[in-house]
Write a protein that holds these residues in place. Sequence first.
Motif, PDB file in Angstrom:
ATOM      1  N   ASP A  37      42.017  47.051  52.851  1.00 18.07           N
ATOM      2  CA  ASP A  37      41.206  46.647  51.696  1.00 18.07           C
ATOM      3  C   ASP A  37      41.773  45.423  50.989  1.00 18.07           C
ATOM      4  OD1 ASP A  37      39.411  48.766  52.075  1.00 18.07           O
ATOM      5  OD2 ASP A  37      40.751  50.152  51.006  1.00 18.07           O
ATOM      6  N   GLY A  38      42.862  44.851  51.513  1.00 19.59           N
ATOM      7  CA  GLY A  38      43.479  43.686  50.894  1.00 19.59           C
ATOM      8  C   GLY A  38      44.613  44.077  49.962  1.00 19.59           C
ATOM      9  N   PHE A  39      44.986  43.150  49.069  1.00 21.47           N
ATOM     10  CA  PHE A  39      46.054  43.405  48.115  1.00 21.47           C
ATOM     11  C   PHE A  39      45.553  44.313  46.998  1.00 21.47           C
ATOM     12  CE2 PHE A  39      47.209  39.245  49.919  1.00 21.47           C
ATOM     13  CZ  PHE A  39      48.529  39.484  50.275  1.00 21.47           C
ATOM     14  N   SER A  40      46.389  45.237  46.562  1.00 17.55           N
ATOM     15  CA  SER A  40      45.990  46.161  45.494  1.00 17.55           C
ATOM     16  C   SER A  40      46.024  45.497  44.131  1.00 17.55           C
ATOM     17  CB  SER A  40      46.914  47.388  45.499  1.00 17.55           C
ATOM     18  OG  SER A  40      48.263  47.003  45.257  1.00 17.55           O
ATOM     19  N   LYS A  41      46.637  44.325  44.023  1.00 16.23           N
ATOM     20  CA  LYS A  41      46.622  43.537  42.784  1.00 16.23           C
ATOM     21  C   LYS A  41      46.340  42.088  43.150  1.00 16.23           C
ATOM     22  CE  LYS A  41      49.677  46.631  40.231  1.00 16.23           C
ATOM     23  NZ  LYS A  41      50.921  46.780  39.429  1.00 16.23           N
ATOM     24  N   PRO A  42      45.821  41.312  42.196  1.00 19.40           N
ATOM     25  CA  PRO A  42      45.344  39.956  42.528  1.00 19.40           C
ATOM     26  C   PRO A  42      46.480  38.943  42.703  1.00 19.40           C
ATOM     27  CG  PRO A  42      45.049  40.376  40.194  1.00 19.40           C
ATOM     28  CD  PRO A  42      45.518  41.673  40.795  1.00 19.40           C
ATOM     29  N   PHE A  46      42.760  38.176  51.454  1.00 24.23           N
ATOM     30  CA  PHE A  46      42.823  38.728  52.805  1.00 24.23           C
ATOM     31  C   PHE A  46      41.506  38.472  53.509  1.00 24.23           C
ATOM     32  CE2 PHE A  46      42.414  42.630  55.626  1.00 24.23           C
ATOM     33  CZ  PHE A  46      43.111  42.043  56.670  1.00 24.23           C
ATOM     34  N   ASP A  47      41.561  37.658  54.561  1.00 27.50           N
ATOM     35  CA  ASP A  47      40.403  37.374  55.399  1.00 27.50           C
ATOM     36  C   ASP A  47      40.398  38.403  56.533  1.00 27.50           C
ATOM     37  OD1 ASP A  47      38.557  36.453  57.230  1.00 27.50           O
ATOM     38  OD2 ASP A  47      39.125  34.343  57.011  1.00 27.50           O
ATOM     39  N   ALA A  53      46.225  37.189  55.717  1.00 31.52           N
ATOM     40  CA  ALA A  53      46.473  37.416  54.288  1.00 31.52           C
ATOM     41  C   ALA A  53      47.310  36.254  53.766  1.00 31.52           C
ATOM     42  CB  ALA A  53      47.198  38.733  54.086  1.00 31.52           C
ATOM     43  N   GLU A  54      46.979  35.800  52.531  1.00 29.57           N
ATOM     44  CA  GLU A  54      47.718  34.677  51.948  1.00 29.57           C
ATOM     45  C   GLU A  54      48.121  34.998  50.519  1.00 29.57           C
ATOM     46  OE1 GLU A  54      46.596  30.553  52.668  1.00 29.57           O
ATOM     47  OE2 GLU A  54      44.801  31.301  53.710  1.00 29.57           O
ATOM     48  N   LEU A  55      49.387  34.641  50.171  1.00 30.28           N
ATOM     49  CA  LEU A  55      49.806  34.713  48.774  1.00 30.28           C
ATOM     50  C   LEU A  55      49.263  33.504  48.034  1.00 30.28           C
ATOM     51  CD1 LEU A  55      53.566  35.812  49.005  1.00 30.28           C
ATOM     52  CD2 LEU A  55      51.575  37.244  48.520  1.00 30.28           C
ATOM     53  N   THR A  56      48.841  33.760  46.786  1.00 29.93           N
ATOM     54  CA  THR A  56      48.365  32.662  45.936  1.00 29.93           C
ATOM     55  C   THR A  56      49.218  32.531  44.673  1.00 29.93           C
ATOM     56  OG1 THR A  56      46.762  34.164  44.908  1.00 29.93           O
ATOM     57  CG2 THR A  56      45.995  32.821  46.774  1.00 29.93           C
TER      58      THR A  56
END
Length: 595
Positions: A37-42, A46-47, A53-56
Motif C-alpha cells: 500500500d506504499g509508505f504508511s506516512k507521507p 510508491f509506483d 519506491a522513492e523518498l521525498t
Amino acid sequence: MNNDHTLSNPTIDISSYSFMSKPIGTSKDNIICLTEDGFSKPIGTFDKSNRIAELTTSLKDKILIINMSNFDLLGNNYSIQSDFSETLIFICENLQNIVIDSIDFISNSTCIELFKSNKNITIKNCNFTNSKIGLLSLESENLTICNNSFFNIHHGITLVGCNNTCINCNSFFENIIATYLYKSNINTNIITNIYNDCIEGITLYKDNNLNKIYKNTFKSNILFSMNFGIRLFYGNGYNIISENLIIHNNSIIKKSEDNNKLYFIGIYFENNFNILNEISNNKIIVKNNNYELKGSSSIDVRLYGIAIFSDHSQIEIFNNHIAISNNKFNILGSEKQNVLITNIFMKNNYKNRIYSNTCHTIKNKILFSENNISVLISSINIDKQNSSLIIKNNQLFILKNILIPSANQNIFYSLIISPIIVCLENTNIDIINNNIEMNFNTLGINSAIFVNKSNFGINVLNNFVSNLDGHAIVLNEDNIANTVQYNRLENITGLGICLLNSNHSNIIKDNFMKNIKSTSLLLSIYNLSNIISNNYFENNYRSIYILPFNNQYNTINYNKFNNNNNNLLVSSNLNNYIFENLVKLKNDNLKVYDS
C-alpha cells in the motif's frame, strides 16, 4: 575512533544482539512501514506498476520497516538518521528482490538490518556515517553490497550465517572492523573494496567457508595498538585470500604508555582450526614509517606481513610479495624492549606450505637509549612446535638494517638477523631451494638459516646462499636427526655451516662451499654422531674445523677439497671417523692435531 580493541576478541559481540522479527523499544509514532500500500506516512511515493519506491524527504528518529518484495527503494540522497533508534531500516524475513539505492545513514546503533531468509537484496550507492553497525544481515542469501561508503563505523558490514554474498567496490574509512563475517558465512566474495585507516579491514570469525577475498586495497597511515588488514579467527576453511594490496606507510607515530604495544599484521590467522586456506599473490608493504615509543615497564613492537598462530593446517602461502623497509624506530626509557620484524611468521602449525614468496626487509633503523632490548629480524620465522611444513622456492632479502645503541656500555641487547629461523621444538620441516641474500646489516648474529633449539627432522636442501655478510647455516643447540644437503654457499664472510652445541645424528652431505672467508664447516661443542660426507670445498680459508670440546663419534668421509688454505683440522684426542677424503691443489693438508 576509539582504540578499545584487543588482540584476542572482536570489539562488539554480535551474539549479544537479539534478532527480532521487528524492532522493539520504539514508539508507534516513530515507525514507518513500506508495504504494497506504499509508505504508511507521507515520506515518499510508491509506483506499484513499476515497483519503484522513492523518498521525498529526509527522516529523523524514525524507523522504516520494509515488509514487501520485488521493488527498488530510491533514496535520492536523502538521509535517515537517529540518536535513539535501534535500526533505521529493518527488512523483515522471507523477502526477496529488493534494491536500496542512494540513502545517507547516521545512527548510534544499526543503519540497515536484514532479518532471516531474505534473498536477492542489493544495497548500493549509500553512505553510512558515525554508526555502530552499517549493515547487519542474518541468514540471508544472494546479497549484493556495492559502491557504498562507510565512515567512522564500529562494524561496517556484518554478516551472520549468509550465503552467496558479493561485497564489492565499497569504501571504508576509520572503521574498527570494516567487513565482519561472524559465524557460518559461505561463498562470500569480497572484491575491489578500499579500506583506509581501519583497525581491522576484513575479519572472519568462526566457521566461515569457501569465501574469496581478493583485489582489495588496505591503506593505513594511522596505527593503533593493534592493526590487521585481514584476520581469520577460529575455524575458517577453504577460503582464498588473493591479489590484495596492504600498505602501512608514511606515518609518524608517537606513543607514551606504561606497557607500550604496537602491532601491525597484514594477514593474521589465530585461535585454532583455520584449515585449507590459500594466501596468494598479495602485496604487503610496510615502509617509511617513523615510530617513537616510550614506556616505563615494557615496549613491544611487532611488524608482521603474514602471521599464522596456533594450530592451523594445510594453509598454502605462495607468490606473495612482502616488503618491510625504511622504517625508523626510536625506543626510549623502558625496562624491557622487544622489536620483532618478520615477513612470514608461523607458530604451532602443521602441513602448511610457504613457497615462491618474495620477502624484502631493507634499511630499517632501530635506535634505543636505555636498558635491555631484544631484536629479531627475519623473512620467515618458524617459531615453535610446527610440524610437516614446506618452505620452498622463496626469494629472501635482508639488507642494510641498523641497530644503534646509546653510549651507555651497560646496555644489554640481543639481535638476531636471519632470513629463515626455525626456533624451538619443530619437527619435519623442509627448507628447499630458497634464494637468500643478507648483507650490510649491523651488529648481532647474522645467519641465513638459523635452526635454534631442540628441532628434529629439519631438512635444509638445495638452497642458494651467496654474497652473505654473516653465517650461512647454523644449528644452534640440541638439534637431532636433521639433514643439510645439496646447498650451494658462496662468498660468505662468516661460517658456512656451523653446529654449535650438542647437535647429534645430523647429516651434512653433498653441499658446495666456495669462497668462505671464515670456516666452511665448524663443529663447536659436544656434537656427537654426525655424518659429514660428500661435500665439496673450494677456495675457502678453512674447510672443516672440529674443535677439541667433546665433538666425538662423527664420521667425516668422501669430502673433496680444492685449493683451500686449510682443509681439515681435528684433534687426535677425539673419537671421530675420518676416511676417504680427497684433496686437490694448494695445501694437501688433512691435519689431525694434538689438543
